[in-house]
Design an enzyme around this catalytic site. Structure first.
Site: not given
Ligand code: FAD
Length: 604
Positions: A447
């Protein structure tokens, strides 16, 4: 084995004595007939459901997990999940706060949030299935066409159909502007064909509901790049036939689960890869405005995730407190407290108490804060006075990132702190503490990570409106300080609250000025800043709770209920032991971006 008792006494204290919520809500015609007995009954009954139906299948659900069958692409949820879901739907719990027009009970969000807290304490993995359905309902209520509403809402409200939010793709999580799922118009009846791959979709496939209503972000053929080219589609697992409550499931749609993730916690919730292969969908809202529409679901989910943090904080505390009273090790430094036993219970040791009080103060503070925000959600929608509605909407906007990040950071930290209370036994699965830690970890990530929440708070919610919303909250704080000003017994609470309020004002201006020169300054300060403002909010609610407790202690004389004595002691602990954390964060936030940005990427 872990246990859970719904914290009804504290819930009622907050709802009735701190927030005076029933009277506040009655000002809205929708809630004119609400009374305290009804509110209490809902809390008690929903609490019973959580303790009796959800908690007993929490640990087994974690151990068993979800099972994916590649041949049928079906997911089987752990034993007992389906029976609990059927009981939940049969009792009408899914529609607790939903519109009566669509089969809901039209009760306040406040009671729904209290129910959520108990669901998440009892079984977060299970509770995420109906939680996402509520989000899908709220989105369709605001952005669906009348035809979409009459088709989907009664099914979502009854729980016969469940919901998901499909945003994330392998190459884009935080930065949704990069998403690639495509949607092409298919004929003249408003249908689209969607193709793409989503990952990490919670509750994306399961055996609980008859149909799954996926809300999917995708791009139209002529869409501009980035977030301005994202549209929202409803893509049901089975294509509906008919309308409203009489609608039935028809042909299988070309959207399916390609597998489930093996993950750290919430094993009972299916985290799915969702494959769309020319799947049929319908546009929700306007073309290219999909992210905006999805924010209804995302904001609701952010509040819900914050409450997940609260729920785990509470249940971890309950189990650690019970253990600390039972486990005997060592003697109290000030002399034996249980001389007939071979050793004293570990609750005599100051540091064990510090761990327990930390979890308790964050749980009780978080409860007051989360319930107040839920009350604002009710006032925003239903209060007759436009000023009250606007204030409530401003508070919702300002506080959503704080609820999400502060409560989930606290939830995880408190779960590990409570695990520590159990020593080695906390590390052993049988006691349940390690599951709370594992389950709590995801809440800081999904989220929108907590970093993203802090950027939202500082950038969009504070600096972009020149601090107007923060100032509006400051007015509430000042009002409380003035009301308490004449009572010396309240000094110990309102003096540090006033002091922190001034520091937040100064710090906000300082960061704002630095950020105008270099935007990285905001990014460097944001996480510390959210922690500081989170404490300002908690200090405000702890001062309010202390005031109520002091008044009751004064009024009740020798008959005083120990609940209020404990509340006052916990308030003192909060102000003396937790609030001072802000001094560190203020210093860190002031340190600026220099040392963070000094190294070139290749030096890492
Ligand atoms: C168990 C689980 C359930 C989930 N459920 C859903 C769901 O129901 N629907 C759905 O759509 N998604 C879902 N997600 C996805 C989840 O919302 C994302 O994993 C999350 O938003 C982070 O995206 P990412 O994993 O691609 O990390 P990334 O976006 O690659 O981020 C990696 C790191 O970089 C940091 N970062 C990235 N951009 C920036 C920025 N601009 N400034 C500062 N820091 C930054 C982040 O804070 C993080 O620490 C789920 C994930 C999991 C693991």
């Amino acid at each position: 084995m872990p246990s859970y008792t719904p914290p009804l006494r504290d819930q009622k204290f907050i709802v009735h004595e701190v927030l005076d919520a029933v009277n506040v809500l009655r000002a809205a015609p929708r809630y004119a007939d609400l009374d305290a007995d009804t509110a209490n009954q809902i809390l008690e009954e929903s609490g019973r459901f959580c303790a009796e139906q959800l908690q007993p299948i929490n640990r087994s659900g974690d151990q068993e997990g979800c099972r994916y069958d590649a041949a049928s692409k079906a997911v089987q949820t752990p034993k007992g999940f389906r029976a609990a879901y059927e009981a939940f739907c049969a009792a009408g719990w899914q529609g607790l706060a939903a519109e009566t027009e669509y089969g809901g009970q039209g009760l306040p969000h406040l009671l729904h949030i209290a129910f959520y807290e108990m669901q998440y304490s009892a079984n977060q993995a299970w509770a995420m299935y109906p939680g996402l359905t509520t989000g899908a309902y709220e989105l369709m209520l605001v952005h669906g066409t009348q035809a979409q509403k009459s088709l989907y809402l009664p099914k979502l409200v009854s729980g016969q159909w469940s919901g998901t939010m499909c945003l994330t793709e392998a190459h884009c999580g935080t930065d949704l502007g990069m998403l690639r799922t495509r949607a092409a118009p298919a004929g003249t009846d408003g249908r689209y064909r969607l193709t793409g791959n989503k990952i990490f979709i919670s509750s994306g496939e399961h055996d609980l509901a008859e149909n799954i209503v996926h809300l999917v972000l995708a791009r139209l053929p002529d869409a501009p790049p980035g977030t301005k080219g994202i549209s929202l589609f409803v893509v049901p697992k089975f294509l509906p036939e008919g309308d409203g409550a009489a609608a039935r499931v028809g042909a299988r749609n070309a959207i399916h689960c390609g597998g489930i993730e093996h993950k750290m916690g919430i094993h009972g919730n299916a985290t799915c890869q969702i494959v769309l292969e020319d799947a049929t969908g319908w546009l929700v809202g306007e073309p290219n405005k999909g992210l905006n529409a999805m924010f209804v679901m995302m904001n609701g989910a952010r509040l819900g995730v914050g409450v997940q943090g609260l729920g785990l904080n509470e249940v971890a505390y309950q189990n650690a407190a019970a253990y600390a009273k039972d486990r005997i090790q060592g003697r109290s430094l000030s002399g034996p407290k249980a001389p007939t036993l071979a050793a004293d219970p570990i609750i005599v040791h100051p540091d064990v108490r510090k761990m327990l009080l930390t979890a308790r103060a964050y749980a009780e503070g978080g409860r007051a804060f989360a319930y107040w925000i839920a009350l604002q959600a009710d006032l925003q929608e239903h209060h007759p006075d436009p000023e009250t509605r606007k204030f409530a909407a401003d508070m919702m906007a300002l506080m959503t990132p704080i609820v999400k990040a502060f409560l989930t950071d606290n939830g995880y930290n408190c779960a590990t702190t409570c695990q520590q209370v159990l020593g080695g036994h906390g590390y052993i699965a049988e006691w349940g503490m390690e599951q709370f830690v594992r389950d709590a970890r995801i809440n800081m990530i999904y989220e929108g990570t907590n970093t993203i929440q802090s950027l939202d708070l500082l950038g969009r919610k504070v600096l972009q409106d020149n601090g107007a919303r923060l100032h509006a909250f400051g007015a509430l704080v000042r009002e409380l300080i003035e009301e308490c000003g004449t009572d010396p017994a309240l000094n110990e609470f309102v003096t540090p609250l006033a002091d922190l309020g001034e520091k937040v004002q100064k710090l906000t201006m300082e960061i704002g000025l630095k950020a105008m020169q270099n935007a990285d300054e905001a990014g460097a300060a944001a996480v510390d800043y959210l922690r500081i403002v989170g404490h300002l909010v908690f200090a405000y609610f702890w001062a309010r709770m202390a005031r109520v407790a002091l008044a009751r202690i004064a009024a009740d004389g020798t008959q005083v209920d120990p609940f209020y004595v404990a509340k006052l002691a916990t308030a003192r602990f909060y102000f003396q032991r937790l609030l001072p954390e802000t001094a560190f964060h203020i210093r860190a936030a002031r340190a600026g971006a220099g040392s963070l940005m000094a190294l070139a990427a290749e030096q890492f």
